[in-house]
Motif scaffolding. Structure first.
Motif: not given
Length: 603
Positions: A423-436, A598-603
């Protein structure tokens, strides 16, 4: 199934539009509120002020940054208001992540009639639960071993979600603050325009607990409370003297009587564990001479024990670090720790947390040859439940949210106002959510880990694979930074999920529950995650995804009726079969709907 990249691009375009429209409105509204506050003279009382006590600092305490009540300039007034807005934003984070987004996730339908998934409970339900907390219960370990090497998981206590209370005098400003922080984009505008990421506000504003007040000596000589089912606690106010080599703490009553009392308690949060070292507390009578002080101190002290079930990260936090936070945080660092059964590895591994709870040297109680005299000594650690804090049981109204934010501040992680990395860098179209992805390595392993990674990447995640064995031995400071860089943490039910304490507010915990341990899943990780302001998504595997099926077959009780196995063999049998013998072969098709949540929560 929609493309995650397309969804992210659409969300980014919406964010740009909202910022363009909202920016002028926010600037005007903030300016109006500041002018209103500056010229009306109506100032809200500080969040940590109290009408019940007058702070009395001990002699060697470091003065706290408490603004003077008299002679406030216009700059002081504006600064006080900025501090208040900072507190409003922190409270808003709690509401934002307290379970209000679950309605959005309901659009995703699970595949398969046997799918079991659990998302966050509603805020109303959490509040109802908080109003009536459960009675204290004792969790007993029924394993075979009687020493530190024991089964790493045991049945926990069900806990309620925490509920932050708001002072009535702040209601008007909180309404304004709620409007300002209603969406992430508007909050980001406030951050960039007004507070420069708030980096300076937590340093100068009043935060945390109220200043330490000297305790009042009791009228009786009874200083220990043994009534709690989880822990014993002794609190000595006045003249307390510690003798480490004999594991004794003596209390010299203000008015000595002919009656002396003595208690022997296990100075940790699990008094039912027989191998936790005991400390003797004595209340002296008129015929007993008090030992001469060889070292006098002006600060309070806490005597507690290590050992027990520590060396397992879940127990490290649940049995020691959270109870120590509950017991010590009110002193704001001006307290000394005396540790019996000291474990050097523990104090080294968690030195960052310990040094933020005390600014004084930690004393190895067992080897201490001094008679130390303190004005206030607590023996033992308070505990509310397994990895849990109940605000209405704490005089300071602490919550698990407070604990997580304290830990993050100790390790120098991003401020509470900073959103999860995606969310902090959501304007980056190539940004992917990161999961450990945590691989346990020994038991409850992901047998098809490579296939799981491939599936996570297909869903649009950037995957950080972590070996739990390496995290136990590596620098915790570096590992905390790594967790902080992730939007979600995923793993099988086990101690590795405890690292969720390093996630940012709104981070997601993807909890894979092995066959037969469903009964303990929510108490161990679900409720703590929600109480810490995180999102919890639970996936219970089917028998086909467990290696136990190949070993026992469909007709065996282990597969057909795990509850019967637990009823007949207790936690010992659960640990032996379901915790120690089982590995996981995750079905990514069946698991897919959980990832979408999980993706819905992150988005």
């Amino acid at each position: 199934m929609g493309s995650p990249k397309a969804a992210r691009s659409k969300a980014g375009q919406g964010g740009i539009w909202r910022r363009r429209v909202s920016a002028p409105f926010v600037v005007v509204l903030v300016a109006a509120v500041l002018v209103l506050v500056a010229f009306t003279g109506q100032f809200v009382q500080g969040p940590d002020a109290s009408s019940r006590f007058t702070p009395v600092h001990v002699e060697d305490s470091i003065p706290r940054r408490v603004p003077a009540d008299q002679g406030k300039t216009i700059f002081r007034v504006l600064f006080d208001y900025l501090c208040l807005v900072h507190r409003v934003l922190v409270v808003a984070d709690r509401f934002r992540y307290a379970g209000l987004e679950t309605s959005d996730s309901s659009r995703q339908e699970g595949e398969g009639s046997d799918q079991k998934a659990e998302t966050d409970e509603s805020l109303d339900e959490a509040i109802r639960e908080q109003e009536q907390p459960p009675e204290d219960t004792t969790t007993e370990y029924s394993g075979k071993e009687s020493g530190p090497q024991v089964q790493e998981d045991e049945e926990g206590i069900l806990k309620e979600a925490g509920n932050a209370e708001i002072h009535p005098q702040k209601s008007c400003l909180l309404v304004i603050g709620s409007v300002l922080v209603d969406t992430y984009t508007v909050r980001q505008i406030l951050t960039n325009i007004l507070f420069w990421n708030y980096w300076w506000l937590p340093i100068f504003c009043q935060t945390g607990s109220a200043p330490y007040t000297k305790c009042t000596p009791p009228s009786s000589t009874t200083v220990c409370d043994l009534s709690n089912l989880r822990f014993d606690i002794c609190e000595l106010c006045g003249d307390a003297r510690t003798i480490g080599q004999s594991s004794t703490v003596m209390y010299v009553p203000h008015t000595q009587t002919s009656d002396g009392e003595e208690w022997s308690i296990r100075a940790q949060s699990r008094k039912n564990l027989p191998w936790i070292k005991k400390v003797t507390v004595k209340s002296l009578n008129t015929s007993q001479p008090a030992p001469r002080c060889t070292s006098k101190h002006a600060m309070p002290a806490i005597v507690f024990a290590l050992g027990g079930l520590t060396a397992n990260v879940w127990h490290d936090f649940s049995d020691v670090l959270v109870p120590l936070f509950l017991t010590a945080r009110e002193f704001d660092g001006d307290v000394q720790f005396l540790i019996t059964n000291n474990q050097p590895w523990f104090t080294k591994k968690y030195s960052t947390i310990l040094s933020n709870l005390t600014r004084h040297a930690i004393i190895d109680f067992d080897s201490d040859n001094q008679v130390r005299c303190y004005p206030h000594v607590i023996v033992g650690l308070r505990s509310h439940g397994d990895l849990g804090i109940y605000p209405n049981r704490s005089p300071q109204n602490y919550t698990m949210m407070d604990f997580r934010l304290f830990v993050r501040q100790a390790y120098g992680l991003a401020a509470p106002e900073v959103g999860i990395p995606y969310r902090a860098d959501r304007d980056d179209p190539d940004k992917k959510p990161r999961v450990m992805l945590i691989d346990r390595g020994k038991t409850r392993r992901f047998v098809n880990a490579a296939y799981i990674i491939q599936g996570l990447e297909w869903f649009g995640f950037e995957v950080v694979m972590v070996d739990q064995n390496k995290t136990d031995s590596s620098s915790l400071d570096e590992f905390a930074q790594l967790v902080d860089s992730c939007d979600a943490i995923m793993g099988a039910h086990g101690a590795g999920l405890t690292n969720m304490v390093f996630l940012r507010s709104g981070g997601v915990v993807v909890h894979v529950v092995p066959h037969g341990v469903e009964f303990m899943a929510d108490a161990f990780y679900g409720a703590p995650a929600r109480d810490m302001g995180l999102r919890h998504v639970k996936y219970s595997i089917s028998p086909e995804e467990s290696t136990l099926l190949e070993k026992y077959g469909w007709n065996h009780t282990v597969i057909k009726d795990p509850e019967a196995v637990r009823s007949s063999g207790g936690l010992e049998k659960v640990g032996e079969v379901y915790m120690s013998e089982q590995d996981i072969v995750l079905n990514m098709t069946r698991f897919g709907p959980i990832l979408l949540k999980a993706i819905d929560f992150i988005m």
